[in-house]
Design a protein around this motif. Sequence first.
Motif, PDB file in Angstrom:
ATOM      1  N   THR A 110       4.702 -35.212 -13.591  1.00  0.00           N
ATOM      2  CA  THR A 110       3.857 -34.835 -14.668  1.00  0.00           C
ATOM      3  C   THR A 110       3.417 -35.733 -15.755  1.00  0.00           C
ATOM      4  O   THR A 110       2.663 -35.527 -16.760  1.00  0.00           O
ATOM      5  CB  THR A 110       4.380 -33.387 -15.459  1.00  0.00           C
ATOM      6  N   SER A 111       4.022 -37.127 -15.483  1.00  0.00           N
ATOM      7  CA  SER A 111       3.718 -38.129 -16.323  1.00  0.00           C
ATOM      8  C   SER A 111       3.295 -39.271 -15.648  1.00  0.00           C
ATOM      9  O   SER A 111       3.482 -39.405 -14.613  1.00  0.00           O
ATOM     10  CB  SER A 111       5.162 -38.475 -16.914  1.00  0.00           C
ATOM     11  N   GLY A 112       2.465 -40.330 -16.341  1.00  0.00           N
ATOM     12  CA  GLY A 112       2.295 -41.457 -15.559  1.00  0.00           C
ATOM     13  C   GLY A 112       0.939 -41.292 -15.276  1.00  0.00           C
ATOM     14  O   GLY A 112       0.012 -40.228 -15.181  1.00  0.00           O
ATOM     15  N   THR A 113       0.509 -42.186 -14.279  1.00  0.00           N
ATOM     16  CA  THR A 113      -0.656 -42.169 -13.525  1.00  0.00           C
ATOM     17  C   THR A 113      -0.603 -41.255 -12.310  1.00  0.00           C
ATOM     18  O   THR A 113       0.310 -40.768 -11.709  1.00  0.00           O
ATOM     19  CB  THR A 113      -1.134 -43.547 -13.121  1.00  0.00           C
ATOM     20  N   SER A 114      -2.039 -41.095 -11.693  1.00  0.00           N
ATOM     21  CA  SER A 114      -2.049 -40.439 -10.477  1.00  0.00           C
ATOM     22  C   SER A 114      -1.134 -41.255  -9.032  1.00  0.00           C
ATOM     23  O   SER A 114      -0.613 -40.429  -8.539  1.00  0.00           O
ATOM     24  CB  SER A 114      -3.430 -40.352 -10.038  1.00  0.00           C
ATOM     25  N   ASP A 115      -1.258 -42.515  -9.275  1.00  0.00           N
ATOM     26  CA  ASP A 115      -0.351 -43.243  -8.210  1.00  0.00           C
ATOM     27  C   ASP A 115       1.102 -42.670  -8.596  1.00  0.00           C
ATOM     28  O   ASP A 115       1.829 -42.645  -7.458  1.00  0.00           O
ATOM     29  CB  ASP A 115      -0.609 -44.744  -8.600  1.00  0.00           C
TER      30      ASP A 115
END
Length: 572
Positions: A329-334
Amino acid sequence: MTPPPPASADALAQISQALLPSLLAAAASVKALQARWRALHATLLALQSSLAAAPPSAVSHPLFADLLASLLPPLRSLHALSARCHDPALPGGRLRLQSDLDMAASSLALLLHDLSLLLRSGILALDPPPNAIVLQVPAPAASRADKSLFIRDAFARLQIGGLDLKLKALASLLDLLLADASAAEIVATDGDVAALLRLLDASSHSALRDRAAAAVAHLATACAASRKVVFDEGGLGPLLRVLDSASAPATQERAVAAIEAITADVGTAWAVAAYGGVPVLINACRPGSASPVVQALAVSALRNVASIEDVRLALVEEGGLPVLVDLLTSGTSDTHRSAALCIWSLASLGDHDTQYQIVQAGALLPLLQALHTSAALDLHDAVLRAIHALAVVPAAARTLCASPLFFAQLTDLMCRGGSILLQQMAADMVAQLAPGVSDDIRRCMAPCICTLVKMMETAKPATVQEYAGRALLALMTLKSNRKELVRDDKSVTRLLHMLDPRNEEIDKKYPVSVVLALAMGGGNGTRKRLADAGVCQHLQRLAEAEVPGAKKALQRISGNRFKSLLSRGWNN
């Protein structure tokens, strides 16, 4: 040719003609500390031989000139020590004399190493010698020989010069690597990658370590050949230490980029556990511990190695599961994708206890959220893999079966087309979970029925026919879904084509089972629609071939007239 600088020529003459001959004679005749002088005699002979091997133009090379100047103090010190060792009184005492001799010998050995490095590099043979502190960076169009010479010169300066010279050498090396795609392989072949890796040590100057990390990261990501050399020279350990230390964010990013590239190779990924890298990567993934770039690359590295049993065990034991759940749920889609793929590896390759621990860590809900909120198909693929692997846990299966939104998403994934593997996974989830869902959910999945029939025609991979067939049968338990299928002319035509005995690419098990389900519970209208389409002809031939279910389906569709005719034919 420009005449050599007098200071360099004078230093060489003084060393070769005065100091070395005198020291060699003294080393052979001295009575005190003879063992140490015998070792020194070998070093002095090697120095004499190396100086004699230097080309005449070497005295004009700035590195050689600096080296000659550095040789004079330890040689003069040894000359004075030889006089003390010849004195029976041993002025200053034996222990002090022994200590002074060891220090001078150590300095001489290091300088001999630098001289040998210079000779091996070939840069002393340049005529005329360069006047610049670092050679000019060759253009991408330059010859391989020119690039090789520049690289050897840069590595020589990197190991011999002071801090300023080393920083300039690293800067020029980085300029070459960034400007020329072919340079990484030449560096790996002709440079000294081990020397570059030594600069990653915590004792190195921070500026040196930062630039060395940038160079190593480029070598690790540029091509397979340079990446292999970085690994073979033991680069993974120093890179992990840089990532684990309180380095500058940019340096950490470079180090973890190199680690991610090394772990992407199956043949080298195993070493992460051997170097104790799993807790280092987990810590780099923790919220607030590093930049988003570092987090994304670190979890990608974990994804690369999660298929290795030792790594999977360490991931669980080191508390990696809650960290992976947070990254969903955190950071980028990658970052989300890598975390999902890592969870998929842990769940699909691990035992039931591991699967249960992943569900207990709260992975299912953020996975469902990612599936519902993202439009990226590659993320859908990763998330669905993870959910599919966790669905064997009863608690997870119950949660999924109670989610109409999840089945609506599966329906959408199948209907929109795209990756056949993604459609296959969605179909398998429907087949696995549909028996446990409500009639309302099965009814809402009617839009994917025609897609499932179409998927049953797919020859490769072979499992897609099975998954689509099982999913379709699970939905055929509802009368409205059976009517939905027979109302679609294309679907009925596809079923007819799959039932054709001449179509050998299709396993008849699932088409026959679907037709039987339609015939058993579809009503007279459904049976008439199938009979009018010509299904009975194919079913009769399949019944004669004793295909399971074909005879029963034929009986249900044809009624008494066909049944009596078929009975007489079989009796005859």
